[in-house]
Design a protein around this motif. Structure first.
Motif, PDB file in Angstrom:
ATOM      1  N   THR A   1      42.384 -56.437  40.669  1.00 16.72           N
ATOM      2  CA  THR A   1      42.641 -55.130  40.328  1.00 16.72           C
ATOM      3  C   THR A   1      43.486 -55.079  39.305  1.00 16.72           C
ATOM      4  O   THR A   1      43.211 -54.517  38.176  1.00 16.72           O
ATOM      5  N   LYS A   2      44.795 -55.513  39.578  1.00 14.48           N
ATOM      6  CA  LYS A   2      45.844 -55.328  38.504  1.00 14.48           C
ATOM      7  C   LYS A   2      45.537 -56.098  37.320  1.00 14.48           C
ATOM      8  O   LYS A   2      46.107 -55.671  36.395  1.00 14.48           O
ATOM      9  N   VAL A   3      45.014 -57.269  37.328  1.00 17.29           N
ATOM     10  CA  VAL A   3      44.908 -58.107  36.158  1.00 17.29           C
ATOM     11  C   VAL A   3      43.887 -57.328  35.387  1.00 17.29           C
ATOM     12  O   VAL A   3      44.087 -57.157  34.019  1.00 17.29           O
ATOM     13  N   PHE A   4      42.716 -56.797  35.730  1.00 24.21           N
ATOM     14  CA  PHE A   4      41.832 -56.088  35.260  1.00 24.21           C
ATOM     15  C   PHE A   4      42.365 -54.985  34.365  1.00 24.21           C
ATOM     16  O   PHE A   4      42.142 -54.776  33.269  1.00 24.21           O
ATOM     17  N   GLN A   5      43.206 -54.066  35.320  1.00 25.13           N
ATOM     18  CA  GLN A   5      44.093 -53.186  34.625  1.00 25.13           C
ATOM     19  C   GLN A   5      44.651 -53.376  33.429  1.00 25.13           C
ATOM     20  O   GLN A   5      44.704 -52.883  32.371  1.00 25.13           O
ATOM     21  N   ALA A   6      45.608 -54.633  33.617  1.00 20.85           N
ATOM     22  CA  ALA A   6      46.438 -54.991  32.643  1.00 20.85           C
ATOM     23  C   ALA A   6      45.487 -55.202  31.243  1.00 20.85           C
ATOM     24  O   ALA A   6      46.010 -55.027  30.162  1.00 20.85           O
ATOM     25  N   ILE A   7      44.456 -56.052  31.623  1.00 23.21           N
ATOM     26  CA  ILE A   7      43.698 -56.338  30.286  1.00 23.21           C
ATOM     27  C   ILE A   7      43.225 -55.089  29.514  1.00 23.21           C
ATOM     28  O   ILE A   7      43.106 -55.356  28.610  1.00 23.21           O
ATOM     29  N   ARG A   8      42.480 -54.222  30.398  1.00 18.80           N
ATOM     30  CA  ARG A   8      41.976 -53.029  29.819  1.00 18.80           C
ATOM     31  C   ARG A   8      43.032 -52.291  29.028  1.00 18.80           C
ATOM     32  O   ARG A   8      42.905 -52.016  28.038  1.00 18.80           O
ATOM     33  N   ILE A   9      44.358 -52.277  29.560  1.00 20.03           N
ATOM     34  CA  ILE A   9      45.348 -51.221  28.776  1.00 20.03           C
ATOM     35  C   ILE A   9      45.677 -52.275  27.324  1.00 20.03           C
ATOM     36  O   ILE A   9      46.020 -51.469  26.623  1.00 20.03           O
TER      37      ILE A   9
ATOM     38  N   LYS B   1      53.292 -61.859  30.482  1.00 21.41           N
ATOM     39  CA  LYS B   1      53.796 -60.444  30.148  1.00 21.41           C
ATOM     40  C   LYS B   1      53.109 -59.297  30.555  1.00 21.41           C
ATOM     41  O   LYS B   1      53.318 -58.277  31.357  1.00 21.41           O
ATOM     42  N   ILE B   2      52.007 -59.346  30.042  1.00 20.38           N
ATOM     43  CA  ILE B   2      51.102 -58.230  30.266  1.00 20.38           C
ATOM     44  C   ILE B   2      50.528 -57.948  31.765  1.00 20.38           C
ATOM     45  O   ILE B   2      50.273 -56.825  32.294  1.00 20.38           O
ATOM     46  N   PHE B   3      50.229 -58.933  32.269  1.00 22.02           N
ATOM     47  CA  PHE B   3      50.059 -58.776  33.669  1.00 22.02           C
ATOM     48  C   PHE B   3      51.121 -58.195  34.553  1.00 22.02           C
ATOM     49  O   PHE B   3      50.664 -57.271  35.437  1.00 22.02           O
ATOM     50  N   SER B   4      52.150 -58.734  34.139  1.00 28.40           N
ATOM     51  CA  SER B   4      53.381 -58.055  35.026  1.00 28.40           C
ATOM     52  C   SER B   4      53.678 -56.677  34.569  1.00 28.40           C
ATOM     53  O   SER B   4      53.942 -55.797  35.452  1.00 28.40           O
ATOM     54  N   GLU B   5      53.645 -56.292  33.508  1.00 27.62           N
ATOM     55  CA  GLU B   5      54.022 -54.905  32.780  1.00 27.62           C
ATOM     56  C   GLU B   5      53.114 -54.063  33.111  1.00 27.62           C
ATOM     57  O   GLU B   5      53.254 -52.783  33.390  1.00 27.62           O
ATOM     58  N   TYR B   6      51.814 -54.392  32.613  1.00 29.34           N
ATOM     59  CA  TYR B   6      50.716 -53.395  32.812  1.00 29.34           C
ATOM     60  C   TYR B   6      50.020 -53.347  34.132  1.00 29.34           C
ATOM     61  O   TYR B   6      49.179 -52.396  34.387  1.00 29.34           O
ATOM     62  N   GLY B   7      50.057 -54.550  34.850  1.00 33.16           N
ATOM     63  CA  GLY B   7      49.421 -54.357  35.842  1.00 33.16           C
ATOM     64  C   GLY B   7      50.489 -54.467  37.371  1.00 33.16           C
ATOM     65  O   GLY B   7      49.943 -54.423  38.098  1.00 33.16           O
ATOM     66  N   GLU B   8      51.716 -54.932  36.801  1.00 33.39           N
ATOM     67  CA  GLU B   8      52.560 -54.907  38.053  1.00 33.39           C
ATOM     68  C   GLU B   8      52.240 -55.953  39.148  1.00 33.39           C
ATOM     69  O   GLU B   8      52.202 -55.817  40.204  1.00 33.39           O
ATOM     70  N   GLU B   9      51.721 -57.021  38.464  1.00 27.67           N
ATOM     71  CA  GLU B   9      51.024 -58.238  39.303  1.00 27.67           C
ATOM     72  C   GLU B   9      51.837 -58.954  39.785  1.00 27.67           C
ATOM     73  O   GLU B   9      52.637 -59.736  38.766  1.00 27.67           O
ATOM     74  N   ARG B  10      52.047 -59.167  41.133  1.00 21.07           N
ATOM     75  CA  ARG B  10      53.149 -60.175  41.508  1.00 21.07           C
ATOM     76  C   ARG B  10      53.030 -61.678  41.349  1.00 21.07           C
ATOM     77  O   ARG B  10      53.904 -62.542  41.203  1.00 21.07           O
ATOM     78  N   PHE B  11      51.762 -62.156  41.176  1.00 18.46           N
ATOM     79  CA  PHE B  11      51.193 -63.604  40.937  1.00 18.46           C
ATOM     80  C   PHE B  11      50.940 -63.787  39.388  1.00 18.46           C
ATOM     81  O   PHE B  11      50.225 -64.640  39.198  1.00 18.46           O
ATOM     82  N   SER B  12      51.370 -62.946  38.609  1.00 20.07           N
ATOM     83  CA  SER B  12      51.108 -63.100  37.229  1.00 20.07           C
ATOM     84  C   SER B  12      51.355 -64.567  36.726  1.00 20.07           C
ATOM     85  O   SER B  12      50.656 -64.922  35.969  1.00 20.07           O
TER      86      SER B  12
END
Ligand code: SAM
Length: 302
Positions: free
Chosen positions: A203-211, A151-162
């Motif tokens: 990049t995106k996973v790190f952004q999501a975790i930080r948020i 959920k957080i990787f998809s929502e906050y990172g818009e990561e396609r391989f969440s």
């Protein structure tokens, strides 16, 4: 003075929007390296007042030195969500000038060797803006259920391989806990297919975790809601955001409080956000994704 690198983004545009007037009360909700605060102080001398907030003690310590020649600044180590409490303590009833928010992390935080924000530097998984907070990236990576990671990787990172990354994390941590940024990067690299992209796969996973660690998105909304009753007639709210999730919260908040609707008292000055000039982007590439919005409180009848 210890080195603290941060280039204030769209400083000229922020100051134009804030339209600082002498003698008024201003808030810098996100002090960072003090770039905005110093520029505001220069404009509101001699009787204006500035209250500047940050949760990061490194930013606070640095700015106490940088801004120590100014008498009319109060530097507060607390979240801007708690502005109300400090206004009361300081006997300030009204923010007569305005408030500026520069959301996200400072360059200093993102590039610091030890804070764990960067996937390019080996460090303990941390990413807390506030080093006294008791919840860090380690807790998310090692304790969140798989579906919450997705959920957080998809929502906050818009990561396609969440899904694949969350699965990779859960499998890896069954063997031993994941402690460092490098271990997390290796798991991400091992769980995702090689695709040609300009951005690093982490990049995106790190952004999501930080948020998630810092509750960044809920803090934006909470803080705007909390500060509204204290903004005086004519006061200005300026926000600088760095990704669409943040920008959407501000845009919707401004709309919901627009003076065009009953009960609303904001006159929105940016139908479209202001962005950095090409010259600024050349000097500071991080400003490429910055968006500035501002609105003015109108309390008289319109
Ligand atoms: C982009 S930097 C601000 C840079 C600043 N405008 C300058 O000119 O140097 C954002 C800062 O906001 C701080 N911050 C993040 N969340 C906060 C919160 N809830 N309350 C107060 N400060 C916060 C971070 O620690 C960081 O130092």
């Amino acid at each position: 003075m210890a080195e603290f690198k941060h280039f204030p983004v769209m400083l000229k545009e922020v100051l134009e929007a804030l339209n600082c007037r002498k003698g008024k009360v201003y808030i810098d909700a996100t002090l960072g390296g003090g770039g905005y605060s110093e520029a505001i102080l220069e404009q509101i001398q001699p009787e204006g007042k500035l209250l500047s907030f940050d949760v990061d003690e490194e930013a606070i310590d640095y700015c106490k030195q940088r801004l120590n020649k100014y008498k009319n600044i109060t530097i507060i180590k607390d979240s801007h969500v708690n502005i109300e409490r400090h206004l009361r303590l300081l006997n300030t009833d009204e923010i007569t000038g305005g408030v500026v928010y520069d959301f996200g992390a400072s360059f200093h935080q993102l590039t610091s060797e030890s804070r764990g924000f960067s996937f390019q530097k080996e460090a303990m998984l941390d990413m807390r803006f506030d080093k006294e907070a008791d919840f860090s990236a380690y807790d998310i990576v090692n304790k969140y259920r798989e579906e919450n990671l997705v959920k957080i990787f998809s929502e906050y990172g818009e990561e396609r391989f969440s899904k694949r990354i969350a699965k990779g994390i859960v499998q890896a941590r069954k063997k031993k806990s994941i402690k460092t940024t490098k271990e997390l990067v290796d798991i991400i690299l091992g769980s995702t297919p090689r695709v040609k992209s300009k951005i690093h796969p982490a990049t995106k996973v790190f952004q999501a975790i930080r948020i998630e660690v810092n509750g960044e998105l809920e803090n934006i909304k909470k803080s705007l809601v909390n500060i509204m009753p204290y903004l005086g007639d004519g006061a200005i709210i300026v926000t600088v955001t760095f990704h669409s999730l943040e920008d959407r919260i501000v845009k919707n908040f401004f709309k919901e409080n627009s003076a065009k609707f009953p009960g609303g008292n904001l006159e929105i000055h940016t139908r479209k956000p202001i962005t950095a000039t090409d010259e600024e982007i050349k000097v500071n590439p991080a400003s490429r994704s910055a968006k500035l919005r501002y609105a003015q409180v109108i309390k008289r009848e319109i």
